[in-house]
Design a protein around this motif. Structure first.
Motif, PDB file in Angstrom:
ATOM      1  N   ASP A   1       0.828  -1.208   0.000  1.00  0.00           N
ATOM      2  CA  ASP A   1       0.000   0.000   0.000  1.00  0.00           C
ATOM      3  C   ASP A   1       0.866   1.263   0.000  1.00  0.00           C
ATOM      4  N   MET A   2       1.970   1.238   0.735  1.00  0.00           N
ATOM      5  CA  MET A   2       2.881   2.377   0.762  1.00  0.00           C
ATOM      6  C   MET A   2       3.453   2.616  -0.636  1.00  0.00           C
ATOM      7  N   LYS A   3       3.827   1.537  -1.298  1.00  0.00           N
ATOM      8  CA  LYS A   3       4.390   1.663  -2.648  1.00  0.00           C
ATOM      9  C   LYS A   3       3.326   2.141  -3.645  1.00  0.00           C
TER      10      LYS A   3
ATOM     11  N   ILE B   1      10.481  10.219  -2.874  1.00  0.00           N
ATOM     12  CA  ILE B   1       9.269  10.523  -2.115  1.00  0.00           C
ATOM     13  C   ILE B   1       9.564  10.345  -0.630  1.00  0.00           C
ATOM     14  N   ASP B   2       9.361  11.378   0.149  1.00  0.00           N
ATOM     15  CA  ASP B   2       9.664  11.319   1.578  1.00  0.00           C
ATOM     16  C   ASP B   2       8.799  10.279   2.281  1.00  0.00           C
ATOM     17  N   ALA B   3       9.347   9.739   3.359  1.00  0.00           N
ATOM     18  CA  ALA B   3       8.672   8.667   4.088  1.00  0.00           C
ATOM     19  C   ALA B   3       7.259   9.048   4.510  1.00  0.00           C
ATOM     20  N   TYR B   4       7.078  10.275   4.971  1.00  0.00           N
ATOM     21  CA  TYR B   4       5.761  10.666   5.482  1.00  0.00           C
ATOM     22  C   TYR B   4       4.701  10.668   4.383  1.00  0.00           C
ATOM     23  N   GLN B   5       5.116  10.917   3.114  1.00  0.00           N
ATOM     24  CA  GLN B   5       4.163  10.948   2.011  1.00  0.00           C
ATOM     25  C   GLN B   5       3.638   9.556   1.665  1.00  0.00           C
ATOM     26  N   ALA B   6       4.488   8.553   1.852  1.00  0.00           N
ATOM     27  CA  ALA B   6       4.087   7.181   1.535  1.00  0.00           C
ATOM     28  C   ALA B   6       3.477   6.470   2.738  1.00  0.00           C
ATOM     29  N   GLY B   7       3.550   7.076   3.905  1.00  0.00           N
ATOM     30  CA  GLY B   7       3.078   6.451   5.132  1.00  0.00           C
ATOM     31  C   GLY B   7       1.597   6.107   5.076  1.00  0.00           C
ATOM     32  N   GLN B   8       1.226   5.049   5.771  1.00  0.00           N
ATOM     33  CA  GLN B   8      -0.152   4.567   5.795  1.00  0.00           C
ATOM     34  C   GLN B   8      -0.592   4.345   7.244  1.00  0.00           C
TER      35      GLN B   8
END
Length: 406
Positions: free
Chosen positions: A147-149, A388-395
């Motif tokens: 989902d993050m990807k 892409i920063d970690a927070y943008q991909a976070g779920q």
């Protein structure tokens, strides 16, 4: 007597130094063997680096391969064997079906055998359930979940107005199903005008000729394909697309895996993209020394950066906790930060899902500038399109974790 006492004082700091052995349980035979062999060597290369540079202090780290033939049942047989041999750490990544089976077995083993606990370092099994409804204190995931990807991939796709029709194809198991669900859900949220032209799931590691699937994609008129396929299943899919002269762009999770670059060759240039947690042609070429040393030793490509973050975070926890005990190490890894190949990464305490930057890249001819490193001696490599920063991909997570002693 004084001489003996002096000798014991000198030897004392080294007497407790252990070799921390990690059992790698993944396919080393069958259609996915090339991927498994590459990743075993990747773990071994990083373990050698960690031991040489004393990431875990005086403790050494060793990774030993055990062939699960990509089978959940064979994986459980291997798990029992490695536990009987005294292994306290295992790693696995090729297949969430296998990962889920191992996770359940490790939970049961640890509950029944206090003092002999095992920790699961998951480097690539990315079904979201493993850090949501099935989360476990004993499990740590070092790859971004599917989902993050997909969050990163669809955010990158959304502004591209040339994308009008998408075909989804994947392997019919937990991960492939998760990719299909997320692709439809996230595209509907971000680009409701995009048509889902088709959605196919095929048996994993059983299809030898993907031309019928490619014919369906071609007939659908889709301009874009999203696939979570990996290893031979992706290589054969890409080869069939090349043979049929399919013009659609491919958005992949695993275009980097062994065999796929050769299958793509020049035909995939500027049309095949990837979402992942690292690529060597990054903004500062961080990790190039590892890539170059790996190529020299194995005549192969290092591409699984999770081997670096998992060995690194494990070693850091051993050193910080001054112990190789799995329970103490697991507690030390919770919330830990580590400087890995893709920047600073953090092990989320709530669900044991690593939070990390992600990359989007395009298969491109090397140019000596921003694409210096190729794959499989093709003359083509991955050009970084976006970090892409970690927070943008976070779920969000639904994890309700139970911890020992609590």
């Amino acid at each position: 007597m004084a001489a003996l006492l002096a000798l014991s004082v000198v030897a004392a700091p080294f007497a407790q130094a252990d070799t921390v052995k990690i059992a790698f349980i993944d396919p080393l035979s069958g259609p996915f063997a090339p991927v498994g062999q590459n990743q075993l060597h990747s773990f071994q290369a990083i373990a050698e680096l960690a031991s040489r540079d004393k990431w875990a202090g005086e403790h050494k780290i060793e990774v030993v391969g055990f062939d699960n033939k990509a089978s959940p049942q064979e994986s459980l047989t291997q798990l029992k064997a490695v536990i009987d041999q005294g292994y306290r750490y295992i790693t696995q990544g090729n297949g969430s079906g296998v990962g889920l089976a191992l996770l359940d077995a490790i939970n049961k083993h640890n509950e029944r055998n206090p003092g002999k606990e095992v920790v699961f370092l998951n480097y690539a099994a990315i079904d979201p359930d493993m850090t949501n409804s099935k989360c476990s204190f004993w499990h740590f995931r070092f790859d971004a979940n599917s989902d993050m990807k997909m969050e990163a991939l669809t955010s990158y796709m959304a502004p591209n107005q040339d994308i009008k029709s998408v075909y989804i194809i994947g392997q019919n198991y937990a991960f492939g199903q998760a990719v299909s669900r997320a692709a439809k859900e996230y595209l509907k949220r971000k680009r409701p005008d995009i048509k889902i032209a088709g959605d196919d799931l095929h048996p994993i590691a059983q299809v030898k000729d993907f031309s019928p699937y490619i014919a369906k994609i071609k007939a659908s008129g889709a301009d874009t394909v999203i696939t979570g396929n990996w290893g031979a299943d992706l290589a054969l899919l890409i080869r069939a697309a090349k043979d049929a002269d399919l013009k659609a762009s491919f958005y992949t999770y695993y275009g980097v895996t062994t065999g796929v670059p050769t299958a793509m060759g020049a035909a995939g240039a500027e049309r095949v993209k990837i979402v992942g947690n690292w690529m060597v042609n990054n903004e500062s070429f961080k990790g190039k020394e590892i890539v170059e040393a790996y190529k020299k030793k194995y005549n192969d490509d290092y591409y699984t950066a999770q081997t670096h973050s998992s060995i690194g975070m494990l070693a850091q926890a051993i050193k910080a906790g001054k112990s190789t005990d799995p329970v103490k190490v697991a507690f030390a890894m919770e919330g830990a930060r580590f400087a890995s190949l893709n920047g600073e990464v953090t092990m989320n305490k709530v669900d044991h899902q690593l939070q990390q930057p992600l990359y989007i890249g395009t298969w491109t001819r090397i140019n000596g500038k921003d694409v210096r490193y190729d794959q499989e001696n093709t003359g083509y490599g991955w050009k970084m399109d976006k970090k892409i920063d970690a927070y943008q991909a976070g779920q969000p997570t639904s994890c309700q974790m139970k911890r020992p002693g609590v």
